[in-house]
Design an enzyme around this catalytic site. Structure first.
Site, PDB file in Angstrom:
ATOM      1  N   HIS A 217       0.824  -1.207   0.000  1.00 42.42           N
ATOM      2  CA  HIS A 217       0.000   0.000   0.000  1.00 42.42           C
ATOM      3  C   HIS A 217       0.860   1.260   0.000  1.00 42.42           C
ATOM      4  O   HIS A 217       0.550   2.245   0.671  1.00 42.42           O
ATOM      5  CB  HIS A 217      -0.929   0.017   1.222  1.00 42.42           C
ATOM      6  CG  HIS A 217      -1.997  -1.025   1.185  1.00 42.42           C
ATOM      7  ND1 HIS A 217      -2.686  -1.431   2.315  1.00 42.42           N
ATOM      8  CD2 HIS A 217      -2.513  -1.753   0.164  1.00 42.42           C
ATOM      9  CE1 HIS A 217      -3.566  -2.364   1.976  1.00 42.42           C
ATOM     10  NE2 HIS A 217      -3.481  -2.569   0.681  1.00 42.42           N
TER      11      HIS A 217
ATOM     12  N   ASN B  88      -6.964   0.209   3.510  1.00 41.50           N
ATOM     13  CA  ASN B  88      -6.693  -0.084   2.107  1.00 41.50           C
ATOM     14  C   ASN B  88      -7.006   1.159   1.270  1.00 41.50           C
ATOM     15  O   ASN B  88      -8.124   1.666   1.307  1.00 41.50           O
ATOM     16  CB  ASN B  88      -7.559  -1.263   1.651  1.00 41.50           C
ATOM     17  CG  ASN B  88      -7.251  -1.707   0.243  1.00 41.50           C
ATOM     18  OD1 ASN B  88      -7.303  -0.911  -0.685  1.00 41.50           O
ATOM     19  ND2 ASN B  88      -6.937  -2.974   0.073  1.00 41.50           N
TER      20      ASN B  88
END
Length: 601
Positions: free
Chosen positions: A505, A558
């Site tokens: 990420h 996320n």
């Protein structure tokens, strides 16, 4: 500051004889963000004007199409839903390490007559410029149609207000999030009928009454009449565009660089190499030039700045000056900087006896009753369907618990379950923590070393701050507390921190900033693009991906949905400009851009 024209990166005469393909929009990268750009330009949720000529869009992808439907989630294959741990091999096979430090320990068993290196060398994809203590060891990239969306977890939470920037006002964020959720198919009811979903939620709500335990938002839908899930991916976003004659997807076509026109400050061509095309004696017959009105680079947080660097953008001042001391207009100091990546801890538990007893005895509905009639206690002591869907639960990010949690069962590149343990009793806990936005944290690109595709080798320089380390310790303590209420640790999967970069990420390497909030020089110094993801100083170049998401806040959740928001905003801008030329026109909210300059990112 005096800027020179793009003389260092003007059109290269050696490409003059290449075949030319023309289009309105070229999208480089086929992940969910690139797919969002394509969908919103060609088939926007609102703003398409009847009678206008639809633009022609070409999407190129370095990797191959690996599924019947381009960019489909590979976990939609029934075999992986029946045997979730086998999907681990799919994930591992789809990720390619970004930067591997050169090993200096010799092989002492090598025969004396055999050759061996006497110093650091680059072979097997290793990077001798990588400091092992500043690396994101587990970072990887996916090169395939659909990108990482072909194997991701499909978790699509909105960023908490303490995570997201103020580059847009709250109303605009809400509008963009709603459209992104619509495109990717976000739902919270996918697992409402799962027995273990209901059990885990019930436990957490009893034990942590102030934590608002809820279903994890998922980009997915349950298959009607079966305990199967259809997971979303780039193919979900593209939808019927895959049959649209105005949309062309070219797999195994690698963008080597962008060529600029030094008079107009625009991308004039993209140089594309057909990786799979045989090459005879004719030089460069496997290459073509694509001429587009707008170019959008959506290669992800590493490969996007890599392409910009290969194309002549520079972050070091001494590399950006001409012979007269003028700065190139492609000098952007923030390129590759402000890199953030989440800390991550993990464990697996086996449910406590008392929770398994609830599974065995409670009335969970007709599907469970049918299973109990079919299998007695000797055949199945757990007394719930063998194909009961795995839970996907979260304890949301808050000011007091500033981390993202996924309490579930899923396939990762780690965390498989031994065959002697009933997998229905296993719960995974994955916690994702923030890392402060720091100018020093960056990815750089080598002038000497290249990767397997001839692109500049990326090198990481990343360190957690003291605040990050302390917060990650609190996160681990919280995970242990939650795990202790659910069950005992699965041997080998006790609480542990995972290798840096494994979250996949990375954000901020081409960060956005609201235009007009600072001077032009200042904006280029601290960011790479504006709120519409248009690169500073280049009129027709837009970006997409996690790399666009700016600080000063950092995210724990996320970030895919948030990256899609930026793509929607960028697509609106491109569609509006194309509308003036007779393609599409779009609607723009007058309040889209917050004029408050106190927090411009």
């Amino acid at each position: 500051m005096q800027y020179s024209r793009m003389t260092a990166t003007r059109e290269n005469p050696k490409y003059k004889n290449l075949r030319v393909e023309e289009c309105d929009v070229l999208i480089i990268g086929s992940g969910p963000v690139g797919a969002t750009y394509a969908r919103e330009i060609l088939d926007p949720g609102s703003g398409a004007s009847p009678g206008r000529k639809a633009p022609k869009v070409i999407m190129v992808e370095t990797g191959a199409q690996e599924s019947k439907v381009p960019g489909e989630h590979k976990k939609n294959a029934v075999v992986y839903q029946k045997h979730i741990d086998s999907f681990v091999n799919v994930i591992q096979g789809s990720l390619f390490a970004t930067s591997v430090p050169t090993r200096v320990d010799p092989n002492l068993k090598l025969p004396p007559v055999s050759w061996s290196p006497r110093e650091k060398q680059n072979f097997n994809g290793q990077n001798k410029e990588q400091n092992i203590y500043h690396n994101l060891d587990a970072n990887g990239v996916s090169r395939n149609v659909g990108g990482m969306s072909t194997h991701w977890t499909c978790a699509t939470p909105r960023q908490h207000e303490l995570e997201r920037s103020k580059i847009f006002d709250d109303a605009t964020w809400d509008r963009l999030y709603k459209r992104a959720e619509e495109l990717i198919g976000t739902r919270t009811d996918v697992l409402d009928q799962s027995i273990r979903q209901r059990l885990v939620l019930d436990i957490l709500r009893k034990k942590f009454k102030n934590r608002d335990a809820k279903a994890l938002p998922l980009a997915a839908e349950k298959v009607e009449g079966k305990n199967l899930i259809k997971w979303s991916s780039s193919s979900t976003v593209l939808g019927n565009l895959l049959e649209d004659e105005k949309f062309t997807l070219l797999d195994q076509h690698h963008c080597e660089k962008l060529e600029f026109n030094d008079e107009t400050n625009k991308v004039s061509f993209a140089i594309i190499k057909n990786l799979a095309k045989p090459q005879t004696s004719k030089e460069d017959e496997d290459r073509l030039r694509i001429k587009a009105k707008y170019v959008i680079v959506c290669g992800g947080p590493i490969l996007t700045p890599q392409l910009l660097f290969k194309s002549g953008f520079r972050y070091d001042e001494e590399d950006a000056e001409d012979s007269e001391g003028n700065k190139s207009s492609l000098y952007i100091p923030a390129l590759g900087r402000n890199l953030t990546e989440q800390t991550m801890c993990f464990c697996q538990i086996v449910l406590k006896d008392k929770w398994v007893e609830e599974l065995q005895k409670n009335n969970w509905g007709p599907e469970c009753e049918e299973h109990r009639r079919k299998y007695d206690e000797e055949d199945d002591p757990l007394r719930i369907p063998f194909d009961d869907l795995d839970p996907q639960v979260t304890l949301p990010f808050t000011e007091n618990t500033p981390w993202h949690t996924q309490i579930h069962r899923d396939a990762f590149s780690y965390g498989a379950v031994p065959p002697a343990i009933d997998k229905r009793t296993i719960v995974d806990l994955r916690y994702f923590g923030r890392a402060e936005t720091q100018w020093r944290n960056r990815v750089t690109f080598s002038k000497k070393l290249t990767d397997a595709y001839g692109m500049p080798q990326p090198t990481f320089d990343f360190k957690l701050s003291t605040k990050d380390r302390l917060e990650s310790h609190r996160m681990m303590q919280d995970m242990e507390k939650v795990a202790g209420e659910l069950g005992g640790y699965l041997p080998g999967s006790e609480p542990q921190f995972l290798a840096p970069g494994l979250a996949l990420h990375v954000c901020g390497t081409t960060a956005a900033l609201r235009k007009g909030c600072r001077s032009e020089d200042e904006m280029k110094r601290i960011s790479v693009c504006d709120e519409n993801s248009k690169v500073w100083g280049v009129e027709n170049l837009h970006l997409g991906g996690l790399n666009v998401i700016p600080g000063p806040r950092s995210n724990a959740s996320n970030p895919t949905l948030t990256a899609m928001c930026f793509a929607i905003k960028g697509a609106e801008e491109i569609r509006r400009k194309l509308g003036k030329k007779g393609s599409h026109s779009g609607n723009r909210d007058d309040g889209d851009v917050d004029t408050d300059t106190d927090d411009d990112a």
